[in-house]
Design a protein around this motif. Structure first.
Motif, PDB file in Angstrom:
ATOM      1  N   GLY A  27       8.400 -55.586 -32.396  1.00 30.79           N
ATOM      2  CA  GLY A  27       8.224 -54.524 -31.414  1.00 30.79           C
ATOM      3  C   GLY A  27       8.765 -54.782 -30.026  1.00 30.79           C
ATOM      4  N   GLU A  29       5.847 -44.757 -43.084  1.00 31.45           N
ATOM      5  CA  GLU A  29       5.056 -45.105 -41.899  1.00 31.45           C
ATOM      6  C   GLU A  29       4.586 -46.558 -41.929  1.00 31.45           C
ATOM      7  OE1 GLU A  29       1.133 -43.516 -39.483  1.00 31.45           O
ATOM      8  OE2 GLU A  29       2.041 -42.261 -41.022  1.00 31.45           O
ATOM      9  N   THR A  30       4.190 -47.056 -43.094  1.00 31.46           N
ATOM     10  CA  THR A  30       3.733 -48.453 -43.168  1.00 31.46           C
ATOM     11  C   THR A  30       4.872 -49.421 -42.853  1.00 31.46           C
ATOM     12  OG1 THR A  30       4.135 -48.467 -45.554  1.00 31.46           O
ATOM     13  CG2 THR A  30       1.896 -47.985 -44.822  1.00 31.46           C
ATOM     14  N   THR A  31       6.077 -49.073 -43.276  1.00 28.43           N
ATOM     15  CA  THR A  31       7.230 -49.916 -42.966  1.00 28.43           C
ATOM     16  C   THR A  31       7.466 -49.945 -41.460  1.00 28.43           C
ATOM     17  OG1 THR A  31       8.226 -49.321 -45.073  1.00 28.43           O
ATOM     18  CG2 THR A  31       9.682 -50.276 -43.414  1.00 28.43           C
ATOM     19  N   TRP A  32       7.360 -48.789 -40.837  1.00 27.23           N
ATOM     20  CA  TRP A  32       7.538 -48.696 -39.387  1.00 27.23           C
ATOM     21  C   TRP A  32       6.526 -49.569 -38.648  1.00 27.23           C
ATOM     22  CZ3 TRP A  32      10.458 -47.776 -35.451  1.00 27.23           C
ATOM     23  CH2 TRP A  32       9.897 -47.569 -34.195  1.00 27.23           C
ATOM     24  N   HIS A  33       5.253 -49.493 -39.054  1.00 28.68           N
ATOM     25  CA  HIS A  33       4.221 -50.269 -38.374  1.00 28.68           C
ATOM     26  C   HIS A  33       4.416 -51.768 -38.605  1.00 28.68           C
ATOM     27  CE1 HIS A  33       1.868 -47.029 -36.740  1.00 28.68           C
ATOM     28  NE2 HIS A  33       1.905 -46.390 -37.919  1.00 28.68           N
ATOM     29  N   ARG A  34       4.828 -52.151 -39.807  1.00 24.59           N
ATOM     30  CA  ARG A  34       5.077 -53.563 -40.096  1.00 24.59           C
ATOM     31  C   ARG A  34       6.228 -54.075 -39.220  1.00 24.59           C
ATOM     32  NH1 ARG A  34       6.917 -53.779 -45.428  1.00 24.59           N
ATOM     33  NH2 ARG A  34       4.861 -53.062 -46.041  1.00 24.59           N
ATOM     34  N   TRP A  35       7.294 -53.278 -39.113  1.00 27.84           N
ATOM     35  CA  TRP A  35       8.424 -53.666 -38.280  1.00 27.84           C
ATOM     36  C   TRP A  35       8.013 -53.762 -36.812  1.00 27.84           C
ATOM     37  CZ3 TRP A  35      10.900 -51.533 -34.119  1.00 27.84           C
ATOM     38  CH2 TRP A  35      12.110 -52.132 -33.760  1.00 27.84           C
ATOM     39  N   LYS A  36       7.257 -52.780 -36.354  1.00 30.80           N
ATOM     40  CA  LYS A  36       6.835 -52.754 -34.959  1.00 30.80           C
ATOM     41  C   LYS A  36       5.952 -53.948 -34.629  1.00 30.80           C
ATOM     42  CE  LYS A  36       4.745 -49.827 -31.457  1.00 30.80           C
ATOM     43  NZ  LYS A  36       4.032 -48.608 -31.154  1.00 30.80           N
ATOM     44  N   MET A  43      11.864 -42.992 -43.100  1.00 30.10           N
ATOM     45  CA  MET A  43      11.232 -44.302 -43.140  1.00 30.10           C
ATOM     46  C   MET A  43       9.737 -44.100 -43.385  1.00 30.10           C
ATOM     47  SD  MET A  43      10.995 -47.296 -40.210  1.00 30.10           S
ATOM     48  CE  MET A  43      12.736 -47.408 -39.987  1.00 30.10           C
TER      49      MET A  43
END
Length: 81
Positions: free
Chosen positions: A14, A3-10, A1
């Motif tokens: 979150g 990293e930007t996708t992870w932060h957007r999802w979080k 995944m």
């Protein structure tokens, strides 16, 4: 995944539980449907007003519109509301 996708999802989901995320997505889908319906009704209303004005019919402000009218005029009122 990525990293930007992870932060957007979080940032979006979150602290939510699975059921909360599912409900949020359902509400977003419902809102999208309502927005489309309102847009279609707005276009229909604007088209009806344009047709009435194109026929030379003057539209009165809503407060001045009478209630005692013939059935033929009633359909025109529905078109203009």
């Amino acid at each position: 995944m990525i990293e930007t996708t992870w932060h957007r999802w979080k940032n979006s989901y979150g602290g939510m539980k699975d059921t909360d995320v599912k409900r949020l997505k359902e509400l977003k889908a419902e809102r999208r449907k309502f927005k489309i319906a309102v847009a279609e009704l707005s276009v229909d209303r604007a088209t009806g007003k344009a047709k009435a004005l194109g026929k030379g019919l003057a539209l009165k402000p809503r407060a001045q519109r009478g209630r005692a009218v013939t059935p033929a005029v009633e359909s025109l009122r529905d078109m203009c509301l």
